[in-house]
Design an enzyme around this catalytic site. Structure first.
Site, PDB file in Angstrom:
ATOM      1  N   GLU B  49      36.754 -16.447 -25.878  1.00 17.91           N
ATOM      2  CA  GLU B  49      37.761 -17.326 -26.482  1.00 17.91           C
ATOM      3  C   GLU B  49      37.160 -18.612 -27.036  1.00 17.91           C
ATOM      4  O   GLU B  49      37.703 -19.230 -27.952  1.00 17.91           O
ATOM      5  CB  GLU B  49      38.873 -17.647 -25.494  1.00 17.91           C
ATOM      6  CG  GLU B  49      39.769 -16.455 -25.149  1.00 17.91           C
ATOM      7  CD  GLU B  49      39.227 -15.598 -24.018  1.00 17.91           C
ATOM      8  OE1 GLU B  49      38.057 -15.799 -23.595  1.00 17.91           O
ATOM      9  OE2 GLU B  49      39.972 -14.706 -23.552  1.00 17.91           O
ATOM     10  N   PHE B 111      49.622 -14.868 -11.082  1.00 20.74           N
ATOM     11  CA  PHE B 111      48.371 -14.325 -11.593  1.00 20.74           C
ATOM     12  C   PHE B 111      48.083 -14.893 -12.991  1.00 20.74           C
ATOM     13  O   PHE B 111      48.938 -14.860 -13.866  1.00 20.74           O
ATOM     14  CB  PHE B 111      48.438 -12.794 -11.647  1.00 20.74           C
ATOM     15  CG  PHE B 111      47.170 -12.170 -12.186  1.00 20.74           C
ATOM     16  CD1 PHE B 111      45.954 -12.336 -11.521  1.00 20.74           C
ATOM     17  CD2 PHE B 111      47.186 -11.451 -13.372  1.00 20.74           C
ATOM     18  CE1 PHE B 111      44.793 -11.781 -12.023  1.00 20.74           C
ATOM     19  CE2 PHE B 111      46.023 -10.897 -13.880  1.00 20.74           C
ATOM     20  CZ  PHE B 111      44.821 -11.062 -13.202  1.00 20.74           C
ATOM     21  N   GLN B 112      46.905 -15.432 -13.160  1.00 23.63           N
ATOM     22  CA  GLN B 112      46.449 -16.024 -14.431  1.00 23.63           C
ATOM     23  C   GLN B 112      47.342 -17.164 -14.909  1.00 23.63           C
ATOM     24  O   GLN B 112      47.543 -17.361 -16.095  1.00 23.63           O
ATOM     25  CB  GLN B 112      46.281 -14.941 -15.505  1.00 23.63           C
ATOM     26  CG  GLN B 112      45.176 -13.972 -15.136  1.00 23.63           C
ATOM     27  CD  GLN B 112      44.772 -13.044 -16.260  1.00 23.63           C
ATOM     28  OE1 GLN B 112      45.592 -12.665 -17.096  1.00 23.63           O
ATOM     29  NE2 GLN B 112      43.491 -12.669 -16.271  1.00 23.63           N
ATOM     30  N   LYS B 161      55.596 -15.445 -21.197  1.00 28.22           N
ATOM     31  CA  LYS B 161      55.798 -14.028 -21.498  1.00 28.22           C
ATOM     32  C   LYS B 161      57.279 -13.670 -21.632  1.00 28.22           C
ATOM     33  O   LYS B 161      57.662 -12.874 -22.488  1.00 28.22           O
ATOM     34  CB  LYS B 161      55.148 -13.190 -20.381  1.00 28.22           C
ATOM     35  CG  LYS B 161      55.000 -11.731 -20.740  1.00 28.22           C
ATOM     36  CD  LYS B 161      54.117 -10.995 -19.739  1.00 28.22           C
ATOM     37  CE  LYS B 161      53.889  -9.558 -20.195  1.00 28.22           C
ATOM     38  NZ  LYS B 161      52.961  -8.842 -19.293  1.00 28.22           N
ATOM     39  N   MET B 488      16.158 -31.399 -27.636  1.00 27.10           N
ATOM     40  CA  MET B 488      16.630 -32.779 -27.672  1.00 27.10           C
ATOM     41  C   MET B 488      16.493 -33.444 -26.308  1.00 27.10           C
ATOM     42  O   MET B 488      16.098 -34.599 -26.196  1.00 27.10           O
ATOM     43  CB  MET B 488      18.087 -32.822 -28.146  1.00 27.10           C
ATOM     44  CG  MET B 488      18.621 -34.220 -28.362  1.00 27.10           C
ATOM     45  SD  MET B 488      17.617 -35.157 -29.530  1.00 27.10           S
ATOM     46  CE  MET B 488      18.506 -34.875 -31.050  1.00 27.10           C
TER      47      MET B 488
HETATM   48  C1  LIG Z   1      27.472 -27.383 -23.892  1.00 30.31           C
HETATM   49  C2  LIG Z   1      26.399 -28.403 -23.855  1.00 30.31           C
HETATM   50  N1  LIG Z   1      25.584 -28.487 -22.775  1.00 30.31           N
HETATM   51  C3  LIG Z   1      24.586 -29.410 -22.743  1.00 30.31           C
HETATM   52  C4  LIG Z   1      24.392 -30.259 -23.783  1.00 30.31           C
HETATM   53  C5  LIG Z   1      23.266 -31.296 -23.747  1.00 30.31           C
HETATM   54  N2  LIG Z   1      22.298 -31.003 -24.796  1.00 30.31           N
HETATM   55  C6  LIG Z   1      22.299 -31.643 -25.986  1.00 30.31           C
HETATM   56  S1  LIG Z   1      21.145 -31.072 -27.031  1.00 30.31           S
HETATM   57  C7  LIG Z   1      20.584 -29.982 -25.893  1.00 30.31           C
HETATM   58  C8  LIG Z   1      19.433 -29.075 -26.189  1.00 30.31           C
HETATM   59  C9  LIG Z   1      19.808 -28.047 -27.183  1.00 30.31           C
HETATM   60  O1  LIG Z   1      18.773 -27.094 -27.202  1.00 30.31           O
HETATM   61  P1  LIG Z   1      18.554 -26.159 -28.440  1.00 30.31           P
HETATM   62  O2  LIG Z   1      19.808 -25.451 -28.774  1.00 30.31           O
HETATM   63  O3  LIG Z   1      17.381 -25.296 -28.190  1.00 30.31           O
HETATM   64  O4  LIG Z   1      18.310 -27.186 -29.611  1.00 30.31           O
HETATM   65  P2  LIG Z   1      17.008 -28.105 -29.900  1.00 30.31           P
HETATM   66  O5  LIG Z   1      17.348 -29.481 -29.418  1.00 30.31           O
HETATM   67  O6  LIG Z   1      15.862 -27.506 -29.173  1.00 30.31           O
HETATM   68  O7  LIG Z   1      16.870 -28.054 -31.370  1.00 30.31           O
HETATM   69  C10 LIG Z   1      21.304 -30.085 -24.707  1.00 30.31           C
HETATM   70  C11 LIG Z   1      21.046 -29.288 -23.484  1.00 30.31           C
HETATM   71  C12 LIG Z   1      25.280 -30.160 -24.872  1.00 30.31           C
HETATM   72  N3  LIG Z   1      25.209 -30.973 -25.919  1.00 30.31           N
HETATM   73  N4  LIG Z   1      26.251 -29.212 -24.889  1.00 30.31           N
END
Ligand SMILES: Cc1ncc(C[n+]2csc(CCOP(=O)(O)OP(=O)(O)O)c2C)c(N)n1
Ligand SMILES: [Mg+2]
Lengths: 186, 587
Positions: B49, B111-112, B161, B488
């Site tokens: 979803e 439920f749900q 529902k 990042m």
């Molecule tokens: C759902 C979620 N979890 C954690 C983060 C924290 N976060 C921001 S950028 C990042 C790394 C993303 O890794 P990747 O997709 O490999 O991108 P890169 O920075 O390596 O280009 C994280 C963990 C986030 N923004 N969103």
């Protein structure tokens, strides 16, 4: 509740009752809302989400059954009034927000208290009831339940006097307010 | 005509103009999925979803129409909370229909059952729990009205529902009756007059363009304003494409990873004209040090944005397009018969300012080692991939991203030409956004090429929607900038946590992206050499019948520059190492 050190200024000329206005750090908001499912939770949720502090809150139906009025006292230090009002205004069910400056409003709150008394204390309690224009709702041989509706500051004073007696239960409603007549006619 | 609540809902959605919905059925929403079989609306069966929600966002961003998603109660509903929060942050019009347990069972831990209107209160513009089947058309009409007007945003209609199974009449209301909802329209003439006063006196103006310009379809008005004033402008992450990057007035993106010219111009400006932007902390850095000498004109349709972060000198509460048009009309009036609306002395100062910002732009480009070469020794620089993708793209190509370093490089280095050709998760920064959002974008604009630049970490969160893409023939293209890291986060640990890397290594080879892509019905490529980048992009661009996934093995240690460290002043911007000497001479 409003600290007693707030600026004191009598609003009504009355013997021995000096009324205390809310500290200027509080805002009084009258929020007209649609009488829809969950509306109180939306308003309350917005306050907690945005980090605005509520001092007190009261809800009641209005003269028009489609709407209710929520009276909120907001801690002004937690958020600028303008932000609080414009964020509230974004709630779809909020129809109108009136900000009442404490100086421009009549405010009333209700206090209920049950006290334990004995033969000695009942005389002083009765005097206090008279002085504060409170009324006795119930009484038996040991307990008495009193109600008093008045300005919050005055209830603060009443409460501090009653705290000298054994309090079984105490409940306050939070204030509701309406604009003073001079502002209505404008 | 008597019909069921479910039929009434479907009919109402059709009446509201819905052509596509993204969703996944379950117990509570079952009655609604039955009449869907006969409906003219296209339903796209997602694999999760969250994918339905992000797809609806991507669809909305590229079409300007509301995105619609449908989920069942409980876990189906909670799975779409992230997209709702994402859409709320980025003001994306979304209508989510959620199944709910029967009204008689609400509150019994059935439920749900989840309290979905309660859960989503803080992440929706508004939500409704339908309790009376006769109200279905009215609520649907209101839901679309609220989602799409004023500052757009997501809404939820929670649909029990028993309401779906009840008998009802269908009456489409002529009007919406929402006494508490009156979105602003045109600006007050007085506000426009005050804004113009500041505009005419400005010596170092910067136009700060936010996502509101895209939402209001105000790009044309903006172009005219820039033509009339010759003012330089910046576009935020949400506004990329609102004005062509190729135009010399454009200084790029401001903020934490913005261009040196954009960030510095704002800092040194004496007038900041904010158009549909919200002074986000990723743009302002330390607020008290942000554009310290600038007067501020703040145009926004949401009165609550005025003064939320920075108190403007002139607030203009209005639809962005109408506000810019009103300003443009006044300038034209004032300019009639004159050479310029600006006094000669002011014009001279503005010209010197323009020369200054152009110099910054030339001196501090987005630099990386190996730039301009395709034969440097590997590993591939991620920036090269974005530049080659952009060079190979036509101006109708839509770019979608995940969240992380790759997102910043995409925003920095793609050459944006038009609005609604860029889809990225801004305010919430939702990893996993790219694949489903690309799917939604492609559904919304089937004749346009849709590329997603994704991170390896992000891709792993929602890649399964490529199965949906294959099955539904939605041929999106995904470029994974595979740096084997949560890049990042790794960059922050490298720069601010003494290179103490904690839980950021993923692996370049696990999973095998090519095999994974193939197993999902896509074409998969792996690219390891800088010289292979362009040829594989060309190959990918020639595939039209299936989704394509390209695993670009990029340099793990590459960092995004410039960077303003979190909470620092924008004056403390860090540039790429190769430009540091130049910067210290400049300062
Ligand atoms: C759902 C979620 N979890 C954690 C983060 C924290 N976060 C921001 S950028 C990042 C790394 C993303 O890794 P990747 O997709 O490999 O991108 P890169 O920075 O390596 O280009 C994280 C963990 C986030 N923004 N969103
Ligand atoms: Mg990565």
């Amino acid at each position: 509740m409003t600290p007693v050190d707030a600026k004191e200024k009598p609003l009504r000329e009355e013997e021995g009752t000096e009324l205390i206005r809310p500290k200027p750090s509080h805002h009084l908001l009258a929020i007209k809302v649609e009488n829809k499912f969950g509306v109180l939770s939306r308003v309350a949720g917005l306050f907690s989400r945005r980090g605005f502090n509520i001092v007190s809150l009261a809800v009641a139906p209005t003269e028009d059954e489609r709407f209710s009025r929520i009276s909120i006292v907001v801690d002004a230090e937690s958020a600028p009034l303008e932000q609080v009002m414009s964020q509230l205004n974004k709630l779809i069910n909020v129809v109108e927000i009136t900000q009442l400056h404490p100086d421009d409003a009549v405010e009333v709150e209700l206090l209920l208290v049950t006290l334990r008394f004995d033969n000695k204390s009942i005389v002083a309690i009765q005097e206090t009831i008279k002085k504060y224009k409170a009324s006795i709702l119930e009484q038996n041989d040991r307990l008495i339940t009193i109600s008093c509706a008045d300005y919050p500051g005055k209830l603060d004073k009443l409460e501090s006097i009653l705290r000298d007696y054994p309090i079984v239960a105490l409940q306050r409603t939070g204030q509701i307010a309406l604009p003073r007549l001079e502002f209505l006619s404008k | 005509m008597e019909l069921t609540g479910a039929q009434s809902l479907i009919k109402s959605l059709e009446q509201a103009g819905v052509e596509v919905l993204f969703g996944l059925p379950g117990g509570a929403i079952l009655p609604v999925y039955d009449p869907l079989i006969e409906s003219s609306m296209r339903h796209i069966l997602v694999r999760h979803e969250q994918g339905a929600g992000h797809a609806a966002e991507g669809y909305a961003q590229v079409t300007g129409k509301p995105g619609v998603a449908m989920v069942t109660s409980g876990p189906g509903a909670t799975n779409i909370v992230t997209p709702l929060a994402d859409a709320f942050m980025d003001s994306i019009p979304l209508v989510v229909i959620s199944g709910q347990v029967a009204t008689s069972a609400i509150g019994t831990d059935a439920f749900q059952e989840v309290d979905f209107t309660g859960i989503t209160q803080g992440v929706t513009k508004h939500n409704w729990l339908v309790t009376d089947p006769d109200e279905i058309p009215r609520i649907i009409k209101e839901a679309f009205h609220v989602a799409t007007t004023g500052r757009p945003g997501p809404v939820v209609v929670d649909f029990p529902k028993d309401v779906a199974n009840a008998k009802t009449d269908w009456n489409w209301p002529d009007e919406v009756d929402l006494p508490g909802y009156n979105p602003p329209g045109p600006p007050e003439p007085e506000a426009v007059r005050k804004a113009l006063e500041l505009i005419y006196q400005a010596e170092r103006p910067v136009v700060y363009v936010g996502g509101g310009v895209i939402k209001a379809n105000a790009s044309e008005a903006l172009a005219e304003f820039i033509k009339l004033t010759d003012f330089p402008l910046v576009t935020t992450l949400m506004a990329r494409g609102a004005f062509p990057d190729s135009d010399s007035h454009h200084l790029g993106m401001p903020g934490m990873h913005g261009s040196y010219a954009a960030v510095t111009a704002i800092q040194k400006s004496d007038l900041l004209i904010s158009l549909g932007a919200r002074f986000d902390d990723r743009v302002t850095g330390k607020v008290s040090a942000f554009a310290p000498n600038a007067k501020v004109i703040h145009v926004d349709i949401d009165p609550a944005e005025i003064g939320k972060v920075r108190r403007p000198d002139v607030p203009v509460i209005a639809d962005c397009a109408l506000a810019i048009e009103a300003i443009v009309a006044e300038i034209k009036k004032a300019a009639a018969g004159k050479k310029s609306v600006f006094a000669a002395a002011t014009k001279t100062k503005q010209a010197a300012w323009m020369a200054q910002v152009q110099e910054w732009k030339a001196m501090f480009p987005f630099a990386y080692d190996g730039k301009g070469e395709s034969n440097y020794p590997g590993p591939i620089k991620p920036q090269q991939v974005v530049e080659e993708l952009s060079a190979a793209a036509d101006e109708n190509t839509i770019l979608v991203t995940g969240v992380g370093q790759h997102q910043m490089w995409a925003s920095q280095l793609w050459s944006f030409a038009k609005p609604r050709h860029w889809v990225s998760s801004g305010g919430l920064g939702t990893m996993g956004f790219a694949v489903p959002a690309a799917m939604g974008a492609k559904v919304g604009q089937p004749t346009k090429t849709v590329w997603a630049v994704d991170g390896d970490g992000c891709f792993q969160m929602t890649a399964q929607e490529l199965i949906t893409c294959s099955q539904e023939q939605i041929p999106v293209k995904i470029a994974i900038l595979n740096n084997a890291y949560l890049g990042m986060v790794r960059q922050w640990q490298q720069m601010f946590y003494e290179e103490r890397y904690s839980e950021v290594y993923l692996s370049a080879d696990l999973p095998d992206y090519v095999k994974w892509a193939e197993s999902m019905g896509c074409v998969g490529f792996k690219v390891s050499e800088p010289s292979e980048v362009a040829p594989v992009i060309e190959k990918a661009n020639s595939i039209y019948d299936r989704p394509v996934v390209v695993d670009f093995r990029t340099d793990s240690m590459e960092k995004v520059f410039p960077m303003v460290p979190a909470g620092a002043s924008n004056d403390d911007i860090l540039v790429h190492p190769s430009l540091r000497e130049r910067l210290s001479r400049e300062q």
